[in-house]
Enzyme design. Structure first.
Site, PDB file in Angstrom:
ATOM      1  N   ASP A 153     161.430  46.353  31.568  1.00 19.48           N
ATOM      2  CA  ASP A 153     161.055  47.385  30.581  1.00 19.48           C
ATOM      3  C   ASP A 153     160.686  48.695  31.273  1.00 19.48           C
ATOM      4  O   ASP A 153     160.576  48.745  32.495  1.00 19.48           O
ATOM      5  CB  ASP A 153     159.902  46.884  29.691  1.00 19.48           C
ATOM      6  CG  ASP A 153     158.697  46.384  30.495  1.00 19.48           C
ATOM      7  OD1 ASP A 153     158.694  46.533  31.729  1.00 19.48           O
ATOM      8  OD2 ASP A 153     157.764  45.845  29.876  1.00 19.48           O
ATOM      9  N   ASN A 205     148.357  41.894  23.157  1.00 20.47           N
ATOM     10  CA  ASN A 205     148.827  41.682  21.775  1.00 20.47           C
ATOM     11  C   ASN A 205     149.915  40.608  21.704  1.00 20.47           C
ATOM     12  O   ASN A 205     150.558  40.438  20.672  1.00 20.47           O
ATOM     13  CB  ASN A 205     149.358  42.999  21.194  1.00 20.47           C
ATOM     14  CG  ASN A 205     150.514  43.565  22.005  1.00 20.47           C
ATOM     15  OD1 ASN A 205     150.919  42.974  23.015  1.00 20.47           O
ATOM     16  ND2 ASN A 205     151.047  44.694  21.578  1.00 20.47           N
ATOM     17  N   HIS A 232     152.708  40.606  23.527  1.00 18.12           N
ATOM     18  CA  HIS A 232     154.067  41.084  23.837  1.00 18.12           C
ATOM     19  C   HIS A 232     154.570  40.522  25.171  1.00 18.12           C
ATOM     20  O   HIS A 232     153.785  40.143  26.044  1.00 18.12           O
ATOM     21  CB  HIS A 232     154.165  42.618  23.804  1.00 18.12           C
ATOM     22  CG  HIS A 232     153.560  43.341  24.954  1.00 18.12           C
ATOM     23  ND1 HIS A 232     153.264  44.688  24.901  1.00 18.12           N
ATOM     24  CD2 HIS A 232     153.207  42.957  26.203  1.00 18.12           C
ATOM     25  CE1 HIS A 232     152.770  45.076  26.057  1.00 18.12           C
ATOM     26  NE2 HIS A 232     152.709  44.044  26.859  1.00 18.12           N
ATOM     27  N   GLU A 236     157.106  44.015  20.949  1.00 17.37           N
ATOM     28  CA  GLU A 236     155.803  44.109  20.302  1.00 17.37           C
ATOM     29  C   GLU A 236     155.704  43.127  19.132  1.00 17.37           C
ATOM     30  O   GLU A 236     156.731  42.617  18.651  1.00 17.37           O
ATOM     31  CB  GLU A 236     155.603  45.548  19.808  1.00 17.37           C
ATOM     32  CG  GLU A 236     155.652  46.596  20.911  1.00 17.37           C
ATOM     33  CD  GLU A 236     154.448  46.569  21.848  1.00 17.37           C
ATOM     34  OE1 GLU A 236     154.235  45.541  22.521  1.00 17.37           O
ATOM     35  OE2 GLU A 236     153.733  47.578  21.913  1.00 17.37           O
TER      36      GLU A 236
HETATM   37  P1  PGA Z   1     149.338  43.005  32.873  1.00 14.78           P
HETATM   38  O1  PGA Z   1     150.364  43.343  31.729  1.00 14.78           O
HETATM   39  O2  PGA Z   1     150.017  42.058  33.801  1.00 14.78           O
HETATM   40  O3  PGA Z   1     149.030  44.323  33.504  1.00 14.78           O
HETATM   41  O4  PGA Z   1     148.145  42.362  32.222  1.00 14.78           O
HETATM   42  C1  PGA Z   1     151.026  42.311  31.074  1.00 14.78           C
HETATM   43  C2  PGA Z   1     151.866  42.857  29.957  1.00 14.78           C
HETATM   44  O5  PGA Z   1     151.443  43.796  29.264  1.00 14.78           O
HETATM   45  O6  PGA Z   1     152.957  42.325  29.741  1.00 14.78           O
END
Ligand code: PGA
Length: 245
Positions: free
Chosen positions: A67, A136, A138, A143
């Site tokens: 992404d 959340n 995702h 999302e």
């Molecule tokens: P993080 O992000 O590893 O920084 O917690 C995970 C994500 O948002 O997919």
């Protein structure tokens, strides 16, 4: 789906790095999609160490970016491209021509998504995805509410992602859209490893693993994948058990 619970972040990260190493040993031209984010930082550190110790060659591998934040240039420290360069590409011998990342500055974002889908298709699909989970639920920028049937697409980032995402940036940054592989890519990848550590992820992991399999919690899709491995630490797991009882 397999669930592994580790004593700590270090042992989880070692195991995740071993997954990547053993695949590349078995299949030197593997197609890898390794997520950016705080969770896999130690996995990639161990990956680099193990790759050096064992002389693992990544030059035949294909790298697919999961992404990117639309509008954020690759030289911005908060971009996924910057993260991947720092943690992976500067340290492992991936060939630049085999690294495929979303161009966050592309004029035509739809074309950018279609191009990524074509790259994955012609590479024969993704062999291994290593992903984190957002607060959340995702995965990538899929999302809550995103169909499980999408390939690469433009994502309208939700309020949690825009807020939590500030942690990657040096200064307050306006975040609105993202480009992301779709959950259909995840379902079609040969193997998926989902990593989560720390108490803050306990609640969302509980929803993803014990709640309904539903786009409201995108990561719940991991349970539909027969070759998925969830690696969590004790902090995430203890919450899981409490909620389960
Ligand atoms: P993080 O992000 O590893 O920084 O917690 C995970 C994500 O948002 O997919």
């Amino acid at each position: 789906m397999q669930l592994f619970i580790f004593d700590d972040y270090e042992s989880l990260s070692h195991r995740a790095a071993d997954e990547i190493i053993s695949l590349v040993k078995q299949k030197p031209n593997a197609v890898l999609c390794l997520a950016a984010g705080n969770t896999p930082v130690l996995t990639y550190k161990y990956l680099v160490q193990k790759a050096r110790d064992e002389n693992i060659d990544f030059s035949n591998c294909v790298f697919i970016g999961l992404d990117e934040w639309v509008g954020i240039p690759p030289e911005n420290e908060g971009s996924c491209a910057w993260f991947l360069r720092k943690n992976i590409f500067n340290n492992l011998n991936f060939l630049p021509s085999r690294i495929h990342l979303f161009d966050a500055l592309a004029v035509d974002l739809h074309t950018e998504c279609n191009a990524m889908d074509r790259v994955i298709f012609y590479a024969g699909g993704i062999d291994l995805m290593v992903v984190g989970i957002g607060m959340n639920g995702h995965i990538g920028f899929n999302e809550p509410g995103t169909s499980f049937d999408l390939y690469s697409h433009i994502s309208q980032l939700d309020a949690t992602t825009r807020l939590v995402g500030q942690k990657y940036f040096k200064e307050q940054t306006s975040l609105g859209l993202g480009l992301t592989l779709g959950l259909k890519h995840l379902l079609e990848s040969k193997k998926v490893v989902l990593l989560a550590n720390g108490r803050s992820k306990a609640d969302i992991i509980q929803k993803a693993l014990l709640g309904e399999i539903n786009p409201a919690v995108p990561a719940s899709i991991i349970r539909r994948h027969t070759e998925s491995i969830i690696m969590i630490d004790k902090e995430v797991a203890s919450h899981l058990k409490q909620k389960d009882n």
